[in-house]
Design a protein around this motif. Structure first.
Motif, PDB file in Angstrom:
ATOM      1  N   ASP A  23     -49.498   2.751  31.888  1.00  0.00           N
ATOM      2  CA  ASP A  23     -48.903   1.422  31.763  1.00  0.00           C
ATOM      3  C   ASP A  23     -49.954   0.459  31.234  1.00  0.00           C
ATOM      4  N   TYR A  25     -50.604  -3.872  29.533  1.00  0.00           N
ATOM      5  CA  TYR A  25     -50.119  -5.198  29.156  1.00  0.00           C
ATOM      6  C   TYR A  25     -50.277  -5.352  27.646  1.00  0.00           C
ATOM      7  N   LEU A  50     -42.712  -4.612  22.123  1.00  0.00           N
ATOM      8  CA  LEU A  50     -42.615  -4.457  23.580  1.00  0.00           C
ATOM      9  C   LEU A  50     -41.352  -5.130  24.113  1.00  0.00           C
ATOM     10  N   ARG A  51     -41.091  -6.349  23.663  1.00  0.00           N
ATOM     11  CA  ARG A  51     -39.884  -7.064  24.120  1.00  0.00           C
ATOM     12  C   ARG A  51     -38.614  -6.325  23.712  1.00  0.00           C
ATOM     13  N   PHE A  54     -38.203  -3.122  25.723  1.00  0.00           N
ATOM     14  CA  PHE A  54     -37.804  -3.468  27.088  1.00  0.00           C
ATOM     15  C   PHE A  54     -36.321  -3.833  27.123  1.00  0.00           C
ATOM     16  N   LEU A  59     -38.303   0.587  28.545  1.00  0.00           N
ATOM     17  CA  LEU A  59     -39.510   0.243  29.307  1.00  0.00           C
ATOM     18  C   LEU A  59     -39.158  -0.477  30.600  1.00  0.00           C
ATOM     19  N   ASN A  60     -40.005  -0.294  31.583  1.00  0.00           N
ATOM     20  CA  ASN A  60     -40.003  -1.105  32.796  1.00  0.00           C
ATOM     21  C   ASN A  60     -41.112  -2.130  32.628  1.00  0.00           C
ATOM     22  N   SER A  61     -41.043  -3.211  33.384  1.00  0.00           N
ATOM     23  CA  SER A  61     -42.143  -4.170  33.363  1.00  0.00           C
ATOM     24  C   SER A  61     -42.375  -4.697  34.765  1.00  0.00           C
ATOM     25  N   TYR A  62     -43.609  -5.132  34.995  1.00  0.00           N
ATOM     26  CA  TYR A  62     -43.981  -5.736  36.270  1.00  0.00           C
ATOM     27  C   TYR A  62     -45.175  -6.636  36.022  1.00  0.00           C
ATOM     28  N   LYS A  73     -48.255  -9.223  32.299  1.00  0.00           N
ATOM     29  CA  LYS A  73     -47.014  -8.458  32.352  1.00  0.00           C
ATOM     30  C   LYS A  73     -47.300  -7.062  31.820  1.00  0.00           C
ATOM     31  N   TYR A  74     -47.187  -6.081  32.689  1.00  0.00           N
ATOM     32  CA  TYR A  74     -47.418  -4.690  32.318  1.00  0.00           C
ATOM     33  C   TYR A  74     -46.104  -4.029  31.927  1.00  0.00           C
ATOM     34  N   TYR A  75     -46.197  -3.074  31.014  1.00  0.00           N
ATOM     35  CA  TYR A  75     -45.047  -2.291  30.580  1.00  0.00           C
ATOM     36  C   TYR A  75     -45.350  -0.819  30.815  1.00  0.00           C
TER      37      TYR A  75
END
Length: 106
Positions: A23, A25, A50-51, A54, A59-62, A73-75
């Motif tokens: 993962d 950013y 990335l956007r 997602f 992708l997940n993000s956190y 913001k990690y992907y």
């Protein structure tokens, strides 16, 4: 040959491959792509990719707090992203083999 046009066609695959390792950013994805040899990759192109990935559900993000500035913001890949990467890897391998055959010196 203008590599920027080639890069546009493979940026999704390149970003997925980077995130398959771990993962990350946005700026770290840019840095890793450049270190891998894609020096011409633009920050805005990667952030947009990335956007889009997602939003497409690949992708997940956190968010991770940062002591050195704003939170990051990690992907990371989810099951859909891993499946997309696997399919894209097969397509790329076949395409690259075809191009290698076409470009072989006689």
């Amino acid at each position: 040959m203008d590599t920027t046009q080639l890069l546009k066609g493979v940026l999704d695959l390149a970003v997925l491959a980077v995130l398959d390792r771990e993962d990350s950013y946005g700026y770290d994805v840019v840095r890793r792509l450049r270190e891998a040899g894609l020096e011409d990759v633009g920050d805005a192109s990667v952030y947009g990719t990335l956007r889009r990935l997602f939003k497409a559900g690949a992708l997940n993000s956190y968010v991770v707090p940062s002591e050195e500035g704003p939170h990051r913001k990690y992907y990371g890949l989810n099951a859909s992203g891993r499946a997309t990467l696997a399919d894209s890897r097969k397509t790329w391998t076949s395409f690259a083999q075809t191009m290698d055959t076409l470009l072989e010196s006689r």
